[in-house]
Design an enzyme around this catalytic site. Structure first.
Site, short mmCIF file in Angstrom:
data_model
loop_
_atom_site.label_atom_id
_atom_site.label_comp_id
_atom_site.label_asym_id
_atom_site.label_seq_id
_atom_site.Cartn_x
_atom_site.Cartn_y
_atom_site.Cartn_z
N HIS A 106 29.22 39.89 37.35
CA HIS A 106 30.00 40.29 38.52
C HIS A 106 29.21 41.11 39.55
CE1 HIS A 106 34.61 40.57 39.42
NE2 HIS A 106 33.92 40.04 40.43
N ASP A 115 40.64 41.37 37.58
CA ASP A 115 39.63 41.85 36.62
C ASP A 115 40.30 42.84 35.66
OD1 ASP A 115 36.15 42.68 37.40
OD2 ASP A 115 37.18 42.87 35.45
N HIS A 140 38.58 45.28 34.77
CA HIS A 140 37.81 46.46 35.22
C HIS A 140 37.82 46.57 36.75
CE1 HIS A 140 35.97 44.65 31.54
NE2 HIS A 140 36.03 45.88 31.10
N ASP A 178 35.16 47.79 38.56
CA ASP A 178 33.81 47.48 39.07
C ASP A 178 33.49 48.26 40.33
OD1 ASP A 178 33.71 43.90 38.17
OD2 ASP A 178 34.05 45.73 36.99
N HIS A 234 27.00 45.33 37.16
CA HIS A 234 28.24 44.54 37.22
C HIS A 234 29.48 45.43 37.15
CE1 HIS A 234 29.20 43.79 32.63
NE2 HIS A 234 28.79 45.02 32.82
N ASP A 240 37.19 37.75 37.82
CA ASP A 240 36.42 37.98 36.60
C ASP A 240 37.22 37.37 35.46
OD1 ASP A 240 34.72 40.91 35.29
OD2 ASP A 240 35.33 39.08 34.24
N ASP A 290 37.34 37.92 32.53
CA ASP A 290 37.86 38.88 31.55
C ASP A 290 39.18 39.51 31.97
OD1 ASP A 290 35.41 41.52 32.22
OD2 ASP A 290 37.40 41.27 33.07
N GLU A 348 31.45 35.91 34.91
CA GLU A 348 31.44 36.52 33.58
C GLU A 348 31.79 35.58 32.44
OE1 GLU A 348 30.17 39.52 32.79
OE2 GLU A 348 30.01 40.50 34.73
N1 1EE Z 1 33.17 50.11 33.58
C1 1EE Z 1 32.13 49.61 32.72
C2 1EE Z 1 32.39 48.12 32.44
C3 1EE Z 1 32.08 47.21 33.60
C4 1EE Z 1 32.54 45.76 33.38
C5 1EE Z 1 32.02 44.84 34.46
B1 1EE Z 1 32.86 43.52 34.67
O1 1EE Z 1 32.25 42.73 35.70
O2 1EE Z 1 32.95 42.77 33.46
O3 1EE Z 1 34.17 43.83 35.12
C6 1EE Z 1 32.00 50.47 31.44
C7 1EE Z 1 33.12 50.43 30.57
N2 1EE Z 1 33.20 51.60 29.69
C8 1EE Z 1 31.91 52.13 29.21
C9 1EE Z 1 32.09 53.20 28.17
C10 1EE Z 1 33.02 52.74 27.03
O4 1EE Z 1 33.25 53.73 26.08
C11 1EE Z 1 34.30 52.22 27.61
C12 1EE Z 1 34.05 51.15 28.59
C13 1EE Z 1 30.78 49.81 33.35
O5 1EE Z 1 29.80 49.43 32.70
O6 1EE Z 1 30.74 50.41 34.44
MN MN Z 2 34.17 42.32 36.85
MN MN Z 3 35.65 42.74 33.93
#
Ligand code: 1EE
Ligand code: MN
Ligand code: MN
Length: 305
Positions: A96, A119, A121, A123, A136, A227, A229, A272
Site C-alpha cells: 500500500h 482498509d 488500517h 495507513d 505501507h 486494501d 485486508d 496487498e
Molecule cells: N499500522 C501498522 C500496520 C500498517 C498496515 C499497512 B496496510 O497497507 O496493510 O494497511 C502497524 C500495526 N501495529 C503495529 C504494532 C502491533 O502491536 C499492532 C499493529 C504500521 O505498520 O504502521
Molecule cells: Mn493499507
Molecule cells: Mn491494511
C-alpha cells in the site's frame, strides 16, 4: 467505461516477500477478459520495473525509503499518463505504499480528488509516529496538505507534493488503528466509518453517507484505494497484515458497485494481495478472485445481471 491497468510488482513498503506477485496473479485470474466481457474497454500498460536500490539504510525508523520513493515517482508518472489517455486508472499492487504514487499521479492529471480508503488500517502514520517504520502504514501522511509540516523529507521523496485535503478523505473498514494515527484522524477531523459504523449503520447507509459527505461541496473525481485486508481474513487470508472482523465479500462488492454508480470513480488501487501469506492454494484463490470481483464492481458489474 475504460480501464487502464498498471501492474506495480513492489514490496518494499513492508517486510514480507510475495506481495510483488499480486499484479500477475490478478491478471492470471482473468481480470482483463472479465472486464471486456462486461463491456469495459481495457488497455494493459504492463508491469512497471523498479530499479534495485543499494544501501537503503533506515532513515530514523523508516525502512527502505529510497526504494519506496523511487518506485512511487515512477508510478506517479505512469498513472498520470494513463489518466491523460482518458482511462480510469487501475493500479494493481504490490503493497500500500504505492498509493503515494498512484494518488499523486492521479491528482497531477485531474487536480483535486476525493479519496475513499477501504482498509483495516488507516495507513496515516507519519515517519515519526510509525512504530514499525514500514511505509505501507504511512502513505496518506505524505499526501495530506494538513500534515505537510509534520512530515520529514525522506531521500527520494522530495518529488512528493501533498495533493489531498483532509475534508476530501473518507475511511471505510478501519479496525486496527495505531494511537498516533487515531490522534491524527481526530485532530484533522477525518471522516471515518470504522467496522463499528459498518455494523451500526449497514454498508448501504455507510455508502450513502460517504457519497453525501464527499459531494457536500464540489463533486470531485474519486480515487478508491482498496486494501484487500479490509475484507475479512476468512475470505481474503493471503495478505500481509490480516485483522479479524472485516468486511464480508458482499459488503466489499457493494462498496465498489456503489462507487461505480456515482459516475465519479476516476482511479482505483487494489493492493496487498500476497500469495505467500495463504496457507493453502484455496486461500490464495479466494483472495485473488475476491480482488477480481471487487474490481469488476468498479467497472459496472451488477450482481443482478
Ligand atoms: N499500522 C501498522 C500496520 C500498517 C498496515 C499497512 B496496510 O497497507 O496493510 O494497511 C502497524 C500495526 N501495529 C503495529 C504494532 C502491533 O502491536 C499492532 C499493529 C504500521 O505498520 O504502521
Ligand atoms: Mn493499507
Ligand atoms: Mn491494511
Amino acid at each position: 467505461r475504460s480501464a487502464g491497468i498498471i501492474g506495480a510488482p513492489f514490496s518494499k513498503g513492508q517486510p514480507r516477500g510475495g506481495v510483488e506477485s499480486g499484479p500477475d496473479l490478478i491478471r492470471a485470474a482473468g481480470l482483463l477478459q472479465r472486464l471486456q466481457e462486461q463491456g469495459c474497454a481495457v488497455k494493459d500498460y504492463g508491469n512497471l520495473t523498479f530499479e534495485e536500490v543499494a544501501d537503503d539504510e533506515p532513515v530514523g525508523r523508516v525502512k527502505r525509503a529510497r526504494a519506496v520513493g523511487g518506485a512511487n515517482q515512477r508510478l506517479s508518472e505512469a498513472v498520470r499518463a494513463v489518466k491523460k489517455d482518458g482511462h480510469t486508472s487501475v493500479m494493481l499492487g504490490g503493497d500500500h505504499s504505492l498509493a503515494i504514487g498512484s494518488i499523486h499521479g492521479h491528482s497531477a492529471a485531474v487536480g483535486e480528488l476525493s479519496v475513499v480508503w477501504v482498509d483495516a488500517h488507516a495507513d496515516i502514520n507519519t515517519a515519526l509516529t510509525s512504530t514499525t517504520g514500514n511505509i505501507h502504514g504511512q502513505p496518506m501522511s505524505y499526501l495530506l496538505h494538513e500534515l505537510h509540516a509534520k512530515v520529514p523529507v525522506l531521500p527520494n521523496f522530495s518529488w512528493v507534493k501533498p495533493c489531498v485535503s483532509a475534508k476530501d478523505l473518507v475511511y471505510i473498514g478501519l479496525r486496527d488503528v495505531d494511537p498516533g494515527e487515531h490522534y491524527i484522524l481526530e485532530l484533522l477531523g477525518v471522516k471515518v466509518f470504522s467496522m463499528s459504523e459498518v455494523d451500526k449503520l449497514g454498508v448501504a447507509r455507510v455508502m450513502e453517507e460517504t457519497c453525501d459527505y464527499l459531494s457536500t461541496r464540489v463533486k470531485k473525481p474519486i480515487h478508491l484505494s482498496f486494501d484487500i485486508d479490509a475484507i475479512d481474513p476468512s475470505v481474503t487470508p493471503a495478505t500481509g497484515t490480516p485483522v479479524v472482523g472485516g468486511l464480508t465479500y458482499r459488503e466489499g462488492v457493494y462498496i465498489t458497485e456503489h462507487l461505480c454508480q456515482t459516475g465519479l470513480l476516476s482511479g482505483v488501487d487494489l493492493v496487498e494481495v500476497n500469495p505467500l501469506r495463504g496457507q493453502t492454494e484455496q486461500d490464495v484463490q479466494s483472495t485473488v478472485s475476491t480482488a477480481v470481483d471487487l474490481l469488476l464492481g468498479c467497472f459496472g458489474r451488477r450482481r443482478e445481471g
